[in-house]
Design an enzyme around this catalytic site. Structure first.
Site, mmCIF file in Angstrom:
data_model
loop_
_atom_site.group_PDB
_atom_site.id
_atom_site.type_symbol
_atom_site.label_atom_id
_atom_site.label_comp_id
_atom_site.label_asym_id
_atom_site.label_seq_id
_atom_site.Cartn_x
_atom_site.Cartn_y
_atom_site.Cartn_z
ATOM 1 N N GLU A 31 0.834 -1.214 0.000
ATOM 2 C CA GLU A 31 0.000 0.000 0.000
ATOM 3 C C GLU A 31 0.865 1.259 0.000
ATOM 4 O O GLU A 31 0.362 2.377 0.098
ATOM 5 C CB GLU A 31 -0.934 -0.008 1.212
ATOM 6 N N ASP A 83 -7.556 -4.481 -5.147
ATOM 7 C CA ASP A 83 -6.654 -4.914 -4.068
ATOM 8 C C ASP A 83 -6.813 -6.395 -3.775
ATOM 9 O O ASP A 83 -6.809 -6.814 -2.614
ATOM 10 C CB ASP A 83 -6.863 -4.082 -2.787
ATOM 11 N N ASN A 90 -1.078 -6.877 -4.431
ATOM 12 C CA ASN A 90 -1.670 -5.997 -5.446
ATOM 13 C C ASN A 90 -0.615 -5.163 -6.165
ATOM 14 O O ASN A 90 0.404 -4.804 -5.590
ATOM 15 C CB ASN A 90 -2.673 -5.041 -4.788
HETATM 16 CA CA CA Z 1 -2.873 -5.023 -0.693
#
Ligand code: CA
Ligand code: CA
Length: 578
Positions: free
Chosen positions: A196, A315, A273
């Site tokens: 992230e 995600d 992701n």
């Molecule tokens: Ca993630």
């Protein structure tokens, strides 16, 4: 005579220096044999394949209702956050990691604490999803674990004193670490967290005795791998599936660690992701994000990959554990592996080459795709359900997506029973409103470019423990739970499946039918992974209790199912009464 004596003494000294005496304790061979050795739990997953299956039968479906606590041990302090660890058990000691990068050694017979190690964490660490840790690795005289400031620490397992301490990544750039390390052929193999924050996911192998880096394999195409300090080839082909410069901060965090199959000599790591979340900025498949990647541990090179969510926009980290197993499909005995993905599909692949065998929906609803193409192994996307491109000054079109970004299954490990041939998947049924927003990369800042609100999709449950037949893709039974399930699963030859609930229970189910046979209230939410072993002629079960993890931080409208759950931090150990 004298000269000769000196000569041989010198030769002996050289020999001793070159071949250090082996420290007493678990060896490579012991780790590889962990699934069959019932007197200890030496690896995360109860064996390098991480099937979490025990051949023990003393505790079984016929007597589990009589299971009682043997003892409980507190992790103490004010640091009562999510306790997601799996215990390691060796030679009369239980090792558990705790929230805020702590490691404890408890006497396996009494629960008395032998020692405790607290990592001194710097200000400014950036864990996305609570200050958890999922477990340690044991080897020789060492117990090794990863810390939230993206370091790997090896301690003397008898004293808790530091032997070595190495940096995995720069915590100021958003790197962190929470997974249990994997030890293969004298190498500690780790992933990294920080998807992230625009980090670059990689798999690293270090000398278990010194912590020195042996190889590093980035998971984003375009980045150079290394082997013993030399270039070892670029991952993929620069810009083949990533536009422009976005691959330089492309995510793909390997934050859950990996599994290893001695038969194929392959490491299997899942990747997270692509960064940022807004998929419109990065046309293409964005390799090797949201994938399972097989790596040769001897070379540090990728042997095959399979991408579970190409061009992810929700995600859907593909980090979930890939568990090797063997089965006969269409009359043919096959070496397979399975993964229950965050995107809601259960994948079966040929583990020797990554060939797609099948993808089966294991949750109530998947809005982003309608199954997978059997020939290509690619998802049948429903493009209308991809969140839209933001305009220059505001948010893009919002869509409802299911599963939510916390996944049909998140980090919590499933188990595979050799007896029933079933996988036991701790899953969740929930969706989210999701939209994209303008974003630019800035070192150490969140790099999502998206907003979201998680929502329930069923009246009676969010969590569901599901028994999946990997040969047919059918759910054989399910147990529904009001709050989201967030703990690991254990299965045994005693026809049992164990898992915990946020409501505080450790529960036992009949492995064939799913009937609930036993439960015990631990005083806080159970989000750890249970284990079992044999000691002094009796079978024991252990699990961590302590509510936390990503759900209370990001749960949105789902939060009302767990708002009354109290925090904690304790190891619970159970056995049958004598
Ligand atoms: Ca993630
Ligand atoms: Ca064992």
């Amino acid at each position: 005579m004298k000269a000769r004596y000196w000569c041989s003494a010198a030769a002996l000294a050289t020999f001793v220096l070159a071949t250090p005496t082996l420290a007493k304790g678990p060896t490579d061979a012991d780790l590889m044999a962990d699934a069959a050795s019932t007197g200890d739990v030496l690896t995360y997953g109860m064996g390098p394949r991480a099937q979490r299956f025990s051949p023990l039968t003393a505790i079984n479906a016929g007597n589990v209702s009589r299971l009682v606590p043997a003892f409980s041990a507190s992790l103490g302090g004010e640091k009562q956050r999510g306790q997601e660890a799996q215990p390691i058990v060796y030679d009369g000691t239980i090792y558990v990691t705790g929230s805020y990068s702590r490691l404890f050694a408890f006497d396996a017979r009494t629960g008395e604490e032998k020692w405790q190690y607290d990592a001194r964490l710097p200000d400014g660490i950036m864990p996305c999803c609570d200050v958890v840790n999922r477990g340690a690795a044991i080897y020789g005289d060492k117990i090794i674990f990863a810390t939230l400031d993206a370091r790997l620490v090896a301690l003397n397992r008898e004293t808790g004193k530091v032997i070595w301490n190495k940096e995995i990544g720069d915590y100021k750039a958003g790197y962190s670490a929470t997974a249990a390390p994997l030890i293969v052929k004298g190498m500690v193999i780790t992933g990294n967290s920080g998807g992230e924050f625009g980090i670059v996911g990689s798999v690293q192998a270090r000398d278990v005795n010194t912590g020195e880096l042996i190889w590093n394999r980035p998971m984003i195409e375009g980045h150079m791998g290394t082997f013993k300090g030399q270039d070892n080839g670029i991952t993929g082909k620069t810009n083949a599936s990533w536009p422009g410069d976005l691959w330089k901060t492309g995510g793909g965090a390997t934050w859950l660690g990996g599994t290893y199959d001695p038969e194929t000599n392959l490491l299997y790591f899942g990747t997270g992701n692509p960064a940022p979340w807004n998929s419109h900025l990065r046309k293409g498949d964005n390799l090797y994000t949201s994938s399972t990647v097989a790596i040769n541990p001897d070379t540090g090179k990728i042997v095959w990959h399979y991408q579970t969510t190409p061009h992810d926009g929700w995600d859907f980290d593909g980090v979930n554990e890939f568990i090797p197993f063997d089965a006969t499909i269409n009359g043919k005995p096959m070496k397979l592996g399975a993964k229950a993905d965050r995107n809601g599909y259960f994948f079966v692949l040929d583990r020797t080459n990554g060939k797609f065998i099948g993808a089966h929906k294991f949750v109530m609803q998947t809005t982003w795709a309608d199954g997978f193409n059997a020939k290509t192994g690619r998802p049948n996307y429903i493009e209308a359900n991809r969140p839209g491109m933001p305009s220059a000054d505001g948010k893009g079109s919002q869509v409802f997506a299911s599963p939510s970004f916390l996944g049909g299954k998140n980090w919590m490990p499933m188990a595979y029973s050799n007896d029933t041939g079933l996988f036991y998947i701790p899953s969740n049924d929930w969706g989210m409103d999701i939209w994209n927003e303008p974003i630019a990369y800035k070192k150490g800042a969140a790099y999502l470019g998206a907003g979201f609100t998680i929502k329930p999709i069923a009246e009676d449950h969010i969590g569901a423990l599901r028994a999946m037949d990997p040969k047919t893709g059918k759910i054989v039974w399910e147990y529904k739970n009001k709050a989201p399930l967030w703990g690991g699963v254990l299965t045994t030859a005693g026809n049992l499946v164990f898992t915990g609930t946020p409501e505080g229970y450790l529960k036992a189910f009949d492995a064939k039918t799913g009937q609930e046979l036993w439960k015990f209230q631990t005083g806080s939410g159970v989000v750890g992974s249970p284990v079992t072993w044999e000691q002094d002629g009796e079978q024991y079960i252990a699990v961590m209790s302590g509510w936390g993890g990503a759900v209370p931080l990001w749960g949105g409208e789902v939060a009302k199912t767990f708002k009354d759950i109290n925090q904690g931090g304790a190891l619970w150990v159970f056995k049958l009464p004598r």
